[in-house]
Design an enzyme around this catalytic site. Structure first.
Site, PDB file in Angstrom:
ATOM      1  N   ASN A   1     -10.062  -9.032  92.572  1.00  0.00           N
ATOM      2  CA  ASN A   1     -10.445 -10.053  91.413  1.00  0.00           C
ATOM      3  C   ASN A   1     -10.808  -9.545  90.335  1.00  0.00           C
ATOM      4  O   ASN A   1     -11.323  -8.220  90.492  1.00  0.00           O
ATOM      5  CB  ASN A   1     -11.484 -11.070  92.215  1.00  0.00           C
ATOM      6  N   MET A   2     -10.768 -10.327  89.231  1.00  0.00           N
ATOM      7  CA  MET A   2     -11.558  -9.938  88.116  1.00  0.00           C
ATOM      8  C   MET A   2     -12.745 -10.626  87.900  1.00  0.00           C
ATOM      9  O   MET A   2     -12.598 -11.849  88.082  1.00  0.00           O
ATOM     10  CB  MET A   2     -10.643 -10.279  86.919  1.00  0.00           C
TER      11      MET A   2
ATOM     12  N   LYS B   1     -13.424  -8.087  97.118  1.00  0.00           N
ATOM     13  CA  LYS B   1     -14.263  -7.289  98.244  1.00  0.00           C
ATOM     14  C   LYS B   1     -13.267  -6.110  98.483  1.00  0.00           C
ATOM     15  O   LYS B   1     -13.507  -4.965  98.992  1.00  0.00           O
ATOM     16  CB  LYS B   1     -14.408  -7.977  99.478  1.00  0.00           C
TER      17      LYS B   1
ATOM     18  N   THR C   1     -25.916  -6.617 109.115  1.00  0.00           N
ATOM     19  CA  THR C   1     -26.683  -6.048 108.081  1.00  0.00           C
ATOM     20  C   THR C   1     -27.465  -7.065 107.804  1.00  0.00           C
ATOM     21  O   THR C   1     -27.260  -8.257 107.884  1.00  0.00           O
ATOM     22  CB  THR C   1     -25.587  -5.795 106.797  1.00  0.00           C
TER      23      THR C   1
ATOM     24  N   ARG D   1     -32.742  -6.254 103.038  1.00  0.00           N
ATOM     25  CA  ARG D   1     -33.692  -5.610 102.816  1.00  0.00           C
ATOM     26  C   ARG D   1     -34.239  -4.680 104.003  1.00  0.00           C
ATOM     27  O   ARG D   1     -35.254  -3.967 104.040  1.00  0.00           O
ATOM     28  CB  ARG D   1     -34.964  -6.167 101.893  1.00  0.00           C
TER      29      ARG D   1
ATOM     30  N   ASP E   1     -20.072  -4.034  99.804  1.00  0.00           N
ATOM     31  CA  ASP E   1     -18.789  -3.314  99.842  1.00  0.00           C
ATOM     32  C   ASP E   1     -19.037  -1.945  99.891  1.00  0.00           C
ATOM     33  O   ASP E   1     -18.230  -1.050 100.188  1.00  0.00           O
ATOM     34  CB  ASP E   1     -18.107  -3.959  98.377  1.00  0.00           C
TER      35      ASP E   1
ATOM     36  N   ALA F   1     -26.154   1.528  95.056  1.00  0.00           N
ATOM     37  CA  ALA F   1     -25.207   0.362  94.128  1.00  0.00           C
ATOM     38  C   ALA F   1     -25.782  -0.789  93.441  1.00  0.00           C
ATOM     39  O   ALA F   1     -25.737  -1.210  92.598  1.00  0.00           O
ATOM     40  CB  ALA F   1     -24.047  -0.184  95.375  1.00  0.00           C
TER      41      ALA F   1
END
Length: 313
Positions: free
Chosen positions: A11-12, A40, A220, A223, A254, A284
């Protein structure tokens, strides 16, 4: 040497900052607008190649300027794009990202990401894949194509990793083709019916995916870090997150997945790979954007060294 093969979205990203989210019918002033290569699939491919492993992309873009820029950008990072083709009659996928108070809201038009069918994807894969490779994919492309490719790769003995994002109900047979499933808290609840709020619920959710046939599952937790069920363990194994100041969380997941796949290709165990992936994710979020924020392996190793030294001090 083994490599990472990513099938997924390109994607842009059209990204802008605002002080608060607008209410219905309201316009608020923003700043910091930029366009950035995303999706992604593309993000995870860049994360993997920046982690120092050979990485191939299987994807489709539109026959437009965004498609050219996305492909050129992947190749600039070092991702091999022989299986990234232009789909006539489709626009390149786009994502509108609103960055507000360190979090983000995203609207996606998949465009050409839905143009690739199962037969084409499998042919692209077979032209690349070898023993020891890892297939990394997500759910931003056709579910039929994703499921067929996972089944084919699994049958060939290629290790399969699915990032179930965005989450929606999956066919039961798909789970049995997964060596590793990675979900965040929201995706975990959507698929298993269990929100992983504490250790007991995390164990219940991990047990659900195990019963579905998944070999290993990672949840995941933002935090709080990430968890998996270690071999022979009664409680989930927690890899704690690093405390950092978040500028933009767009590419955090990602970065985690791309680094995880790279570490697994290098022969690392799952929990060790999770620790390195957690560091990549922490780096990231310290930069705006997605692909441009993916850290190199050297940066991740230096970050981990500095954190260990800080703990010893």
């Amino acid at each position: 040497m083994a490599k990472v093969i990513v099938f997924g979205s390109l994607n842009m990203d059209l990204s802008v900052v605002c002080g608060r989210m607008p209410r219905e019918g309201e316009t608020v002033m923003g700043s910091g607008f930029f366009t950035n290569a995303g999706g992604k699939g593309g993000n995870q491919a860049v994360a993997a190649v920046r982690a120092g492993v050979e990485t191939h992309m299987i994807a489709r873009v539109g026959a437009d300027e965004f498609g050219r820029r996305l492909t050129d950008g992947l190749e600039w990072y070092g991702v091999r794009c022989d299986a990234v083709c232009r789909a006539e009659g489709y626009p390149t996928g786009t994502a509108v990202i609103i960055r507000c108070e360190g979090e983000n809201r995203i609207i996606v038009d998949p465009g050409a990401n839905l143009a690739l069918g199962p037969d084409e994807a499998i042919a692209d894969f077979d032209a690349i894949a070898e023993e020891g490779d890892i297939l990394l994919t997500q759910l931003e492309c056709s579910l039929e194509t994703t499921g067929a490719l996972l089944a084919h790769a699994h049958a060939r003995g290629v290790r399969t990793v699915l990032n179930a994002a965005p989450a929606f109900e999956l066919p039961e047979v798909l789970y049995r083709d997964l060596d590793i499933l990675c979900v965040n808290e929201t995706e975990c609840e959507r698929l298993s019916g269990v929100y992983p709020a504490d250790r007991w619920r995390q164990r219940d959710a991990l047990g659900f995916f195990e019963r579905c046939g998944v070999a290993d599952t990672i949840i995941t937790l933002g935090r709080r870090g990430s968890v998996t069920m270690g071999e022979g363990e009664d409680a989930p194994h927690l890899v704690e997150a690093f405390r950092v100041d978040a500028v933009d969380t767009t590419g955090a997941g990602d970065a985690y997945l791309g680094m995880l796949a790279a570490e697994l290709v290098r022969g690392e165990g799952l929990t060790s790979a999770m620790e390195v992936a957690t560091a990549a994710s922490a780096l990231a979020v310290g930069k705006p954007g997605a692909q441009r924020a993916m850290p190199t392996l050297d940066e991740v190793e230096e970050f981990l060294r500095s954190r260990r030294e800080r703990v010893r001090a």
